[in-house]
Design a protein around this motif. Sequence first.
Motif, mmCIF file in Angstrom:
data_model
loop_
_atom_site.group_PDB
_atom_site.id
_atom_site.type_symbol
_atom_site.label_atom_id
_atom_site.label_comp_id
_atom_site.label_asym_id
_atom_site.label_seq_id
_atom_site.Cartn_x
_atom_site.Cartn_y
_atom_site.Cartn_z
ATOM 1 N N GLY A 327 16.707 -41.781 -0.462
ATOM 2 C CA GLY A 327 15.575 -42.609 -0.055
ATOM 3 C C GLY A 327 15.314 -42.475 1.429
ATOM 4 O O GLY A 327 16.257 -42.340 2.228
ATOM 5 N N LEU A 328 14.037 -42.543 1.828
ATOM 6 C CA LEU A 328 13.651 -42.412 3.237
ATOM 7 C C LEU A 328 12.626 -43.481 3.628
ATOM 8 O O LEU A 328 11.961 -44.058 2.754
ATOM 9 C CB LEU A 328 13.058 -41.033 3.513
ATOM 10 N N CYS A 329 12.511 -43.717 4.939
ATOM 11 C CA CYS A 329 11.522 -44.653 5.503
ATOM 12 C C CYS A 329 10.880 -44.027 6.731
ATOM 13 O O CYS A 329 11.478 -43.193 7.396
ATOM 14 C CB CYS A 329 12.193 -45.950 5.966
ATOM 15 N N SER A 342 15.456 -47.879 2.638
ATOM 16 C CA SER A 342 15.546 -46.525 2.079
ATOM 17 C C SER A 342 16.547 -46.486 0.929
ATOM 18 O O SER A 342 16.340 -45.798 -0.072
ATOM 19 C CB SER A 342 15.943 -45.520 3.172
ATOM 20 N N LEU A 343 17.626 -47.249 1.058
ATOM 21 C CA LEU A 343 18.606 -47.319 -0.027
ATOM 22 C C LEU A 343 18.003 -47.989 -1.261
ATOM 23 O O LEU A 343 18.199 -47.542 -2.397
ATOM 24 C CB LEU A 343 19.830 -48.102 0.449
ATOM 25 N N ARG A 438 7.634 -42.333 3.438
ATOM 26 C CA ARG A 438 8.030 -43.499 2.627
ATOM 27 C C ARG A 438 8.261 -43.022 1.200
ATOM 28 O O ARG A 438 7.407 -43.171 0.334
ATOM 29 C CB ARG A 438 6.946 -44.565 2.683
ATOM 30 N N ASN A 439 9.428 -42.420 0.949
ATOM 31 C CA ASN A 439 9.640 -41.790 -0.348
ATOM 32 C C ASN A 439 11.087 -41.877 -0.791
ATOM 33 O O ASN A 439 11.974 -42.245 -0.019
ATOM 34 C CB ASN A 439 9.190 -40.317 -0.303
ATOM 35 N N ALA A 440 11.305 -41.512 -2.061
ATOM 36 C CA ALA A 440 12.646 -41.253 -2.587
ATOM 37 C C ALA A 440 12.589 -39.868 -3.210
ATOM 38 O O ALA A 440 11.732 -39.590 -4.053
ATOM 39 C CB ALA A 440 13.059 -42.301 -3.613
ATOM 40 N N GLY A 441 13.471 -38.989 -2.783
ATOM 41 C CA GLY A 441 13.469 -37.619 -3.276
ATOM 42 C C GLY A 441 14.463 -37.426 -4.407
ATOM 43 O O GLY A 441 15.640 -37.748 -4.283
#
Length: 454
Positions: A327-329, A342-343, A438-441
């Motif tokens: 997860g990212l921010c 992000s988590l 703003r995603n989760a890969g």
Amino acid sequence: MVLCGIPCMSQGISVRNNLLWDASGTANIGLEIPISEHWTIGANGAIKTWPRFFVWDAGTVEDPSQWKYFSVVPEVRYYPGQVYNGWFLGADLLYTHFNAGKITLPLGIGKDLRNHRQQGDFYGAGLFAGHSWWLSDHFRIEAEAGLGAGYRNATRYECAHCGAELNKSDGLQLVPKLGINIAWNLTKRNTGRKAIKDAIEEIIPAPVQVKEEEPEVVIAKKEEPEVVEEKPVVPEPVKSKAEELAPTHPILRPSNEYTPYTKDMVIRKMEGALFVYYEFGKSQVKNQIKTIGGTRDNTAVLDEIIDVTRQILADSISSVNKVQIVGLCSFEGGRWGNERLSLARAQALKKYVQGKLDLPDDKFEIYSGGEAWTDLRDQLSDLLAAGGGIGLTTKQIQKAIDIIDEEKDLDRREVLLKEAEGGIIYSRIRRGLFADQRNAGYLRIYYDVKNNNN
């Protein structure tokens, strides 16, 4: 391992009290509710039913002043950075019913009230500006000032307490707005840094080490020569579903190619990775999300994630060893709050997959990538190579890259980017690049294949 996390970007409802109204003996309360990343709506209410400053102070013949009123003030605010943080602009409406006389107001307001009493209503509107500072996880202090104008519909009386009516007192009037507010947010801004650090260290699993097995030593027996010279026909091994899909779905990797995630990886360029995007400050998985530029559709990516994973699970030869999600921010807001957010995004994508497929917790490897500085640096490099973009010149892009490369303290780095060229660089980056971060890969599906030669 089951992970959990609650994003703390949204600060929720805020309740406030104007200390300047308190100083005048006026009971008051305000309410503010965020409706987007930058906008809030709210209302202030004030009432003073006693004639002088305090409820026990009823006035005397020697001091016959009279000052009673109640006010209702709905308002809307715009925060250029983030709601409840930093500078804001606002507009409000004002209704006041008043009964005042023998008083002297500041700034030359209501000169007639020094010798007479007026009772009536005021209807107006105004503009104001202010600044909000966080004092703790829940408390803020605000300073605001503005100017309004409206229509006064009142009756003038001879003295502060008598009923001798003189005439009507109608007309236009300017009114200032001043406020020093102490505000309390129902939602905690973010948790303590040490607590979040400990939670993240406990939640993020250690990289899986693939143990290489020692080859089995077989002592060959001396056999008699075969009488039959014909060689047995060995059937061609059957390909697993994972092996069939791997050439067109690079997200699939055999377990012996396992690579743990590290924050220096540019995941936006990882071959085959599938990205699900989120709304600002949110961790809910949605088919469509709203961004500054419009809407973004996650439907095709979510369908592909489920379809590829389902095919591996349904195969009798291949099996899922590990699913890697990061997860990212964007770097807006507090750094440790963004680590948690992000988590939560990675965890939400995991829960979405588990809602569609029978895949246990131990098949997932969840990472909190935090603020996507590495990906942002890579995006800026691409823009620099292209000769500019998103409204930035190559000189401005190079300046942003230099700040990222030279300032290692992430909080200070964010401040420098926001201040660069009066905020122009940050504003263009926020509008043009932050939605991508703003995603989760869904980075990798590591698979195993059973021995199919028998």
